[in-house]
Design a protein around this motif. Structure first.
Motif, PDB file in Angstrom:
ATOM      1  N   LEU A  61       0.825  -1.204   0.000  1.00  0.00           N
ATOM      2  CA  LEU A  61       0.000   0.000   0.000  1.00  0.00           C
ATOM      3  C   LEU A  61       0.863   1.260   0.000  1.00  0.00           C
ATOM      4  N   LYS A  62       0.391   2.262  -0.718  1.00  0.00           N
ATOM      5  CA  LYS A  62       1.073   3.552  -0.803  1.00  0.00           C
ATOM      6  C   LYS A  62       0.102   4.671  -0.411  1.00  0.00           C
ATOM      7  N   HIS A  63       0.670   5.828  -0.087  1.00  0.00           N
ATOM      8  CA  HIS A  63      -0.113   7.036   0.206  1.00  0.00           C
ATOM      9  C   HIS A  63      -1.182   6.780   1.268  1.00  0.00           C
ATOM     10  N   LEU A  64      -0.804   6.177   2.380  1.00  0.00           N
ATOM     11  CA  LEU A  64      -1.757   5.891   3.444  1.00  0.00           C
ATOM     12  C   LEU A  64      -2.349   7.198   3.963  1.00  0.00           C
ATOM     13  N   THR A  65      -3.680   7.200   4.132  1.00  0.00           N
ATOM     14  CA  THR A  65      -4.423   8.434   4.371  1.00  0.00           C
ATOM     15  C   THR A  65      -5.407   8.263   5.515  1.00  0.00           C
ATOM     16  N   ALA A  66      -5.612   9.342   6.274  1.00  0.00           N
ATOM     17  CA  ALA A  66      -6.676   9.375   7.284  1.00  0.00           C
ATOM     18  C   ALA A  66      -7.630  10.505   6.943  1.00  0.00           C
ATOM     19  N   HIS A  67      -8.864  10.366   7.420  1.00  0.00           N
ATOM     20  CA  HIS A  67      -9.852  11.447   7.357  1.00  0.00           C
ATOM     21  C   HIS A  67     -10.106  11.887   8.787  1.00  0.00           C
ATOM     22  N   ASP A  68     -10.198  13.195   8.993  1.00  0.00           N
ATOM     23  CA  ASP A  68     -10.366  13.693  10.362  1.00  0.00           C
ATOM     24  C   ASP A  68     -11.812  13.587  10.834  1.00  0.00           C
ATOM     25  N   ILE A  72     -15.025  18.561  13.689  1.00  0.00           N
ATOM     26  CA  ILE A  72     -14.093  19.688  13.607  1.00  0.00           C
ATOM     27  C   ILE A  72     -14.637  20.766  12.673  1.00  0.00           C
ATOM     28  N   ASN A  73     -14.645  22.006  13.161  1.00  0.00           N
ATOM     29  CA  ASN A  73     -15.118  23.130  12.352  1.00  0.00           C
ATOM     30  C   ASN A  73     -14.244  24.352  12.609  1.00  0.00           C
ATOM     31  N   LEU A  74     -13.149  24.455  11.864  1.00  0.00           N
ATOM     32  CA  LEU A  74     -12.224  25.568  12.025  1.00  0.00           C
ATOM     33  C   LEU A  74     -12.794  26.874  11.468  1.00  0.00           C
ATOM     34  N   ALA A  75     -13.904  26.822  10.736  1.00  0.00           N
ATOM     35  CA  ALA A  75     -14.526  28.030  10.200  1.00  0.00           C
ATOM     36  C   ALA A  75     -15.559  28.618  11.157  1.00  0.00           C
ATOM     37  N   SER A  76     -15.795  27.984  12.283  1.00  0.00           N
ATOM     38  CA  SER A  76     -16.846  28.428  13.205  1.00  0.00           C
ATOM     39  C   SER A  76     -16.539  29.800  13.796  1.00  0.00           C
ATOM     40  N   PRO A  77     -17.550  30.692  13.863  1.00  0.00           N
ATOM     41  CA  PRO A  77     -17.357  31.983  14.529  1.00  0.00           C
ATOM     42  C   PRO A  77     -17.437  31.873  16.047  1.00  0.00           C
ATOM     43  N   ASP A  78     -17.882  30.724  16.547  1.00  0.00           N
ATOM     44  CA  ASP A  78     -17.989  30.493  17.985  1.00  0.00           C
ATOM     45  C   ASP A  78     -16.598  30.182  18.552  1.00  0.00           C
ATOM     46  N   ASP A  79     -16.126  31.012  19.466  1.00  0.00           N
ATOM     47  CA  ASP A  79     -14.766  30.852  19.983  1.00  0.00           C
ATOM     48  C   ASP A  79     -14.556  29.507  20.670  1.00  0.00           C
ATOM     49  N   GLY A  80     -15.579  29.021  21.359  1.00  0.00           N
ATOM     50  CA  GLY A  80     -15.463  27.737  22.039  1.00  0.00           C
ATOM     51  C   GLY A  80     -15.321  26.582  21.065  1.00  0.00           C
ATOM     52  N   ILE A  81     -16.161  26.570  20.040  1.00  0.00           N
ATOM     53  CA  ILE A  81     -16.094  25.503  19.038  1.00  0.00           C
ATOM     54  C   ILE A  81     -14.793  25.594  18.245  1.00  0.00           C
ATOM     55  N   TYR A  82     -14.381  26.810  17.939  1.00  0.00           N
ATOM     56  CA  TYR A  82     -13.131  27.005  17.209  1.00  0.00           C
ATOM     57  C   TYR A  82     -11.946  26.447  18.009  1.00  0.00           C
ATOM     58  N   ALA A  83     -11.858  26.812  19.284  1.00  0.00           N
ATOM     59  CA  ALA A  83     -10.754  26.335  20.121  1.00  0.00           C
ATOM     60  C   ALA A  83     -10.782  24.819  20.253  1.00  0.00           C
ATOM     61  N   LYS A  84     -11.983  24.267  20.421  1.00  0.00           N
ATOM     62  CA  LYS A  84     -12.129  22.816  20.528  1.00  0.00           C
ATOM     63  C   LYS A  84     -11.707  22.135  19.216  1.00  0.00           C
ATOM     64  N   SER A  85     -12.032  22.782  18.109  1.00  0.00           N
ATOM     65  CA  SER A  85     -11.679  22.240  16.795  1.00  0.00           C
ATOM     66  C   SER A  85     -10.176  22.259  16.570  1.00  0.00           C
ATOM     67  N   VAL A  86      -9.513  23.337  16.996  1.00  0.00           N
ATOM     68  CA  VAL A  86      -8.063  23.404  16.872  1.00  0.00           C
ATOM     69  C   VAL A  86      -7.407  22.279  17.664  1.00  0.00           C
ATOM     70  N   GLU A  87      -7.850  22.082  18.900  1.00  0.00           N
ATOM     71  CA  GLU A  87      -7.282  21.016  19.734  1.00  0.00           C
ATOM     72  C   GLU A  87      -7.524  19.648  19.106  1.00  0.00           C
ATOM     73  N   ALA A  88      -8.723  19.432  18.597  1.00  0.00           N
ATOM     74  CA  ALA A  88      -9.054  18.143  17.983  1.00  0.00           C
ATOM     75  C   ALA A  88      -8.237  17.911  16.718  1.00  0.00           C
ATOM     76  N   PHE A  89      -8.000  18.981  15.959  1.00  0.00           N
ATOM     77  CA  PHE A  89      -7.234  18.815  14.729  1.00  0.00           C
ATOM     78  C   PHE A  89      -5.760  18.552  15.031  1.00  0.00           C
ATOM     79  N   ASP A  91      -4.732  16.940  17.560  1.00  0.00           N
ATOM     80  CA  ASP A  91      -4.721  15.520  17.934  1.00  0.00           C
ATOM     81  C   ASP A  91      -4.763  14.628  16.696  1.00  0.00           C
ATOM     82  N   GLU A  92      -5.575  15.009  15.704  1.00  0.00           N
ATOM     83  CA  GLU A  92      -5.629  14.239  14.453  1.00  0.00           C
ATOM     84  C   GLU A  92      -4.260  14.235  13.779  1.00  0.00           C
ATOM     85  N   MET A  93      -3.598  15.367  13.787  1.00  0.00           N
ATOM     86  CA  MET A  93      -2.258  15.460  13.204  1.00  0.00           C
ATOM     87  C   MET A  93      -1.277  14.572  13.967  1.00  0.00           C
TER      88      MET A  93
END
Length: 291
Positions: A61-68, A72-89, A91-93
């Motif tokens: 197998l080549k180019h092994l890939t994950a989907h997050d 996760i919603n890094l476009a959210s205007p809600d500061d809480g959801i945005y911060a939570k999304s950054v932390e979750a992303f 972790d995905e990384m």
């Protein structure tokens, strides 16, 4: 010939997705590294990482890939959801890097009413923060084209272009082109002229050099519906000819092409092998005609 694969389950362990992909005759594979419907998960154990890396290394197998995670919603205007999304992303990384994956596919997110420009600014800042916290990582983030449901960003090629032109971390990113999503967003692939026009527009706005991976799915919904419903290869509104063109397009012969099509048909029959077989047949027939 392109590299064909599928998104496969990790329910029996991360390494079992490698075994399942090999059994299907895949050239590549995509997985979730955790439950995609949860914000957090237990850290990967050293044993799980070692087992996965050994299984992957022993496979073809080549180019092994994950989907997050879908949450996760890094476009959210809600500061809480945005911060939570950054932390979750982050972790995905971390998880993708630990497993030695090449790509991490992500949706740009939804602006939820703040407007497209505000949403794009937010997601660009999010990607920059995540990459700054993951300095030196080899895994490359791929922004996925979307169908455009609700306020989702990524359904216009201009959105992807804006992110890649403005983000300081763009050299560590790329694009995942989902055929179903692009079609549902209003870019036709059905006729030869449609196919050519869509990829020409993508190239002019985003650049084919940024296109690293395909999600190869037919669409159960109509052109421009902005509804994300995948169908088996050739059995939806896109139809088989577009996929014949795609798998024989000389520009994309080195790109991984991953199925996210329904796993079973109405009779309960397993369909991944069928859909991969169709793609291989289209590619082989194209080679025979060229010869």
């Amino acid at each position: 010939m392109p590299l064909f694969g599928a998104h496969l389950s990790i329910s029996r362990g991360l390494h079992n997705a490698i075994s399942a992909a090999s059994a299907l005759g895949c050239d590549t594979v995509q997985i979730f590294t955790k439950n995609a419907s949860q914000w957090t998960a237990a850290p990967l154990t050293p044993e799980a990482v070692t087992q996965f890396r050994q299984s992957a290394g022993a496979s073809r197998l080549k180019h092994l890939t994950a989907h997050d995670s879908y949450l996760i919603n890094l476009a959210s205007p809600d500061d809480g959801i945005y911060a939570k999304s950054v932390e979750a992303f982050v972790d995905e990384m971390d998880r993708a890097e630990a497993l030695g994956l090449e790509y991490l596919v992500t949706h740009p997110g939804a602006h939820t009413g703040s407007g497209e420009e505000a949403g794009l600014e937010r997601v660009i800042a999010g990607y920059e923060e995540v990459h700054a916290r993951c300095a030196g990582f080899k895994v490359r983030v791929l922004i996925e084209t979307t169908a455009g449901q609700g306020t989702a960003l990524g359904h216009r090629f201009e959105h992807l272009a804006a992110i890649l032109q403005r983000a300081t971390c763009a050299d560590r990113m790329g694009v995942c082109f989902d055929t179903c999503h692009v079609f549902a967003a209003g870019y036709s692939l059905v006729s030869a002229s449609d196919y050519q026009a869509t990829f020409q527009q993508f190239d002019e706005l985003v650049g084919l050099g940024h296109l690293k991976l395909f999600h190869v799915n037919d669409s159960a919904k109509a052109l421009g519906s902005r509804v994300d419903r995948h169908a088996g290869i050739g059995s939806g509104e896109i139809g088989p000819d577009a996929f014949r063109r795609l798998v024989t397009d000389p520009r994309f012969l080195d790109r991984p092409m991953i199925l996210e099509t329904p796993k079973k048909n109405e009779d309960g029959a397993e369909m991944d092998a069928v859909n991969i077989g169709l793609l291989r047949r289209f590619a082989t027939e194209g080679v025979a005609r060229a010869g």
